[in-house]
Scaffold this motif. Structure first.
Motif, PDB file in Angstrom:
ATOM      1  N   LEU A  29       0.863  -1.308  -0.155  1.00 43.91           N
ATOM      2  CA  LEU A  29       0.101  -0.133  -0.045  1.00 43.91           C
ATOM      3  C   LEU A  29       0.695   1.190   0.073  1.00 43.91           C
ATOM      4  O   LEU A  29       1.762   1.250   0.405  1.00 43.91           O
ATOM      5  CB  LEU A  29      -0.835   0.166   1.412  1.00 43.91           C
ATOM      6  N   GLN A  30       0.410   2.256  -0.380  1.00 44.33           N
ATOM      7  CA  GLN A  30       1.077   3.457  -0.709  1.00 44.33           C
ATOM      8  C   GLN A  30       0.301   4.697  -0.212  1.00 44.33           C
ATOM      9  O   GLN A  30      -1.072   4.649  -0.091  1.00 44.33           O
ATOM     10  CB  GLN A  30       1.298   4.002  -2.148  1.00 44.33           C
ATOM     11  N   ALA A  31       0.951   5.601   0.751  1.00 45.58           N
ATOM     12  CA  ALA A  31       0.327   6.717   1.247  1.00 45.58           C
ATOM     13  C   ALA A  31      -0.235   7.646   0.189  1.00 45.58           C
ATOM     14  O   ALA A  31       0.560   7.977  -0.726  1.00 45.58           O
ATOM     15  CB  ALA A  31       1.305   7.673   2.252  1.00 45.58           C
ATOM     16  N   GLY A  32      -1.253   8.036   0.541  1.00 47.39           N
ATOM     17  CA  GLY A  32      -2.034   8.956  -0.355  1.00 47.39           C
ATOM     18  C   GLY A  32      -2.655   8.393  -1.761  1.00 47.39           C
ATOM     19  O   GLY A  32      -2.936   8.972  -2.613  1.00 47.39           O
ATOM     20  N   LYS A  33      -2.834   7.175  -1.573  1.00 49.16           N
ATOM     21  CA  LYS A  33      -3.471   6.364  -2.653  1.00 49.16           C
ATOM     22  C   LYS A  33      -4.755   5.756  -2.293  1.00 49.16           C
ATOM     23  O   LYS A  33      -4.672   5.487  -1.170  1.00 49.16           O
ATOM     24  CB  LYS A  33      -2.580   5.126  -3.268  1.00 49.16           C
ATOM     25  N   ASP A  34      -5.632   5.916  -3.278  1.00 48.30           N
ATOM     26  CA  ASP A  34      -7.004   5.303  -3.065  1.00 48.30           C
ATOM     27  C   ASP A  34      -7.086   3.913  -3.683  1.00 48.30           C
ATOM     28  O   ASP A  34      -6.346   3.669  -4.828  1.00 48.30           O
ATOM     29  CB  ASP A  34      -8.191   6.309  -3.644  1.00 48.30           C
TER      30      ASP A  34
END
Length: 92
Positions: A29-34
């Motif tokens: 998972l990446q921060a800032g991503k939906d």
């Protein structure tokens, strides 16, 4: 193992802090991503299972906190309307 936390926003706009016993969550998972709800749950399942296995390899036992967090995410997701989960932040 460096524990990691992530702040998320569910499709119903509620926010929550989630736990991983390993930084491996950042590989899924990446921060800032939906993420679409189902994809988010699947990625968390994979990441938390891998994190638990890392604990098993290092200490000889699986991480029950990772398993508990994984089950919590699945229960929360089942209550959500269709939509996106936003990963607001990932931090140690």
């Amino acid at each position: 193992m460096p524990e990691t936390h992530m702040e998320i926003r569910w499709p119903d706009q509620s926010t929550e802090s989630c736990y991983s016993p390993s930084t491996v969550i950042g590989e899924y998972l990446q921060a800032g991503k939906d993420y679409p709800l189902a994809e988010f749950v699947e990625r968390c399942d994979q990441a938390l299972n891998e994190a638990s296995e890392r604990v098993r390899k290092k200490y000889g036992y699986a991480c029950s906190a990772a398993s508990d967090q994984n089950e919590h995410i699945k229960r929360q997701a089942a209550k959500q309307p269709a939509g996106q989960v936003n990963v607001l932040r990932i931090h140690s």
